[in-house]
Design an enzyme around this catalytic site. Sequence first.
Site, PDB file in Angstrom:
ATOM      1  N   GLY A  54      26.279  16.569  51.564  1.00 44.14           N
ATOM      2  CA  GLY A  54      26.484  18.008  51.416  1.00 44.14           C
ATOM      3  C   GLY A  54      26.102  18.881  52.597  1.00 44.14           C
ATOM      4  O   GLY A  54      26.570  20.005  52.715  1.00 44.14           O
ATOM      5  N   ASP A 109      21.717  20.716  51.956  1.00 41.70           N
ATOM      6  CA  ASP A 109      22.601  21.782  51.524  1.00 41.70           C
ATOM      7  C   ASP A 109      21.921  22.738  50.553  1.00 41.70           C
ATOM      8  O   ASP A 109      21.936  23.940  50.735  1.00 41.70           O
ATOM      9  CB  ASP A 109      23.900  21.214  50.910  1.00 41.70           C
ATOM     10  CG  ASP A 109      23.669  20.186  49.811  1.00 41.70           C
ATOM     11  OD1 ASP A 109      22.489  19.855  49.516  1.00 41.70           O
ATOM     12  OD2 ASP A 109      24.665  19.699  49.240  1.00 41.70           O
ATOM     13  N   ASP A 112      17.685  22.559  44.413  1.00 39.08           N
ATOM     14  CA  ASP A 112      17.856  22.954  43.012  1.00 39.08           C
ATOM     15  C   ASP A 112      16.560  22.626  42.261  1.00 39.08           C
ATOM     16  O   ASP A 112      15.648  23.442  42.220  1.00 39.08           O
ATOM     17  CB  ASP A 112      19.087  22.245  42.453  1.00 39.08           C
ATOM     18  CG  ASP A 112      19.435  22.682  41.041  1.00 39.08           C
ATOM     19  OD1 ASP A 112      18.811  23.635  40.549  1.00 39.08           O
ATOM     20  OD2 ASP A 112      20.317  22.073  40.427  1.00 39.08           O
ATOM     21  N   LYS A 140      18.037  27.713  45.112  1.00 41.06           N
ATOM     22  CA  LYS A 140      18.359  28.369  43.838  1.00 41.06           C
ATOM     23  C   LYS A 140      17.112  28.978  43.232  1.00 41.06           C
ATOM     24  O   LYS A 140      16.077  28.328  43.180  1.00 41.06           O
ATOM     25  CB  LYS A 140      18.923  27.341  42.849  1.00 41.06           C
ATOM     26  CG  LYS A 140      20.382  27.123  42.997  1.00 41.06           C
ATOM     27  CD  LYS A 140      20.923  26.352  41.805  1.00 41.06           C
ATOM     28  CE  LYS A 140      22.222  25.696  42.177  1.00 41.06           C
ATOM     29  NZ  LYS A 140      22.709  24.798  41.126  1.00 41.06           N
TER      30      LYS A 140
END
Length: 187
Positions: A54, A109, A112, A140
């Site tokens: 990613g 990337d 989370d 996030k």
Amino acid sequence: MDQIRREVPPPWSHRLQGVLITEREIRFRVKQLAVELGTTANLGNPVVIALLNGSFMFLADLIREMPFEIPVDFIGVSSYRDGKKPARLVFTKALDMDIKNKDVLIVDDILDSGQTLQKVVQVIEGLSPSSIRTCVFLEKKRTRALTIHADFAAFCIPDYFVVGYGMDFAGNYRNLPFVGILNDEQV
Ligand code: 5GP
Ligand code: MG
């Protein structure tokens, strides 16, 4: 970065419900982040270790804004979700470079749950670098506590599933030059 723009470039308008971060915003912020990295004390000339797959687009843009010599290597890691069990991390490519006594900058990337980055940091620690910093394109905002924070992040975003700028859904959408949010029926 909380606002979703409804205007989606035509080729993608049937698949995405909106754009979260535009190409222009990415270009501006990645340049700024490269300056932040370059002026961070003790970071030196780090060995950059990017997590496949990613991070490839972020990495390519970021290192082209770093005006000094930087060795770059890759670690492959995938998280597989199997039913209701927690995601299982599988390493798909090992590091080739010797990073003993080197300053390391890990590039990913998106952060989370933090599980991926935490595990990768543990693996890198085992290779005896002199320091480890982490840099993610997106972090996030989550309600539950993160096990790890990134030292550097280009953007903080709400808890959406995002695609584009290297990030995929079922192998697709990595080539979008912006960060988008899929239509609900796709996910
Ligand atoms: P974590 O281990 O921090 O929960 O998740 C890390 C990995 O899951 C990321 O490196 C990324 O590959 C994937 N991931 C997490 N959130 C998203 C998302 O919103 N979109 C996409 N495409 N991948 C995500
Ligand atoms: Mg990843």
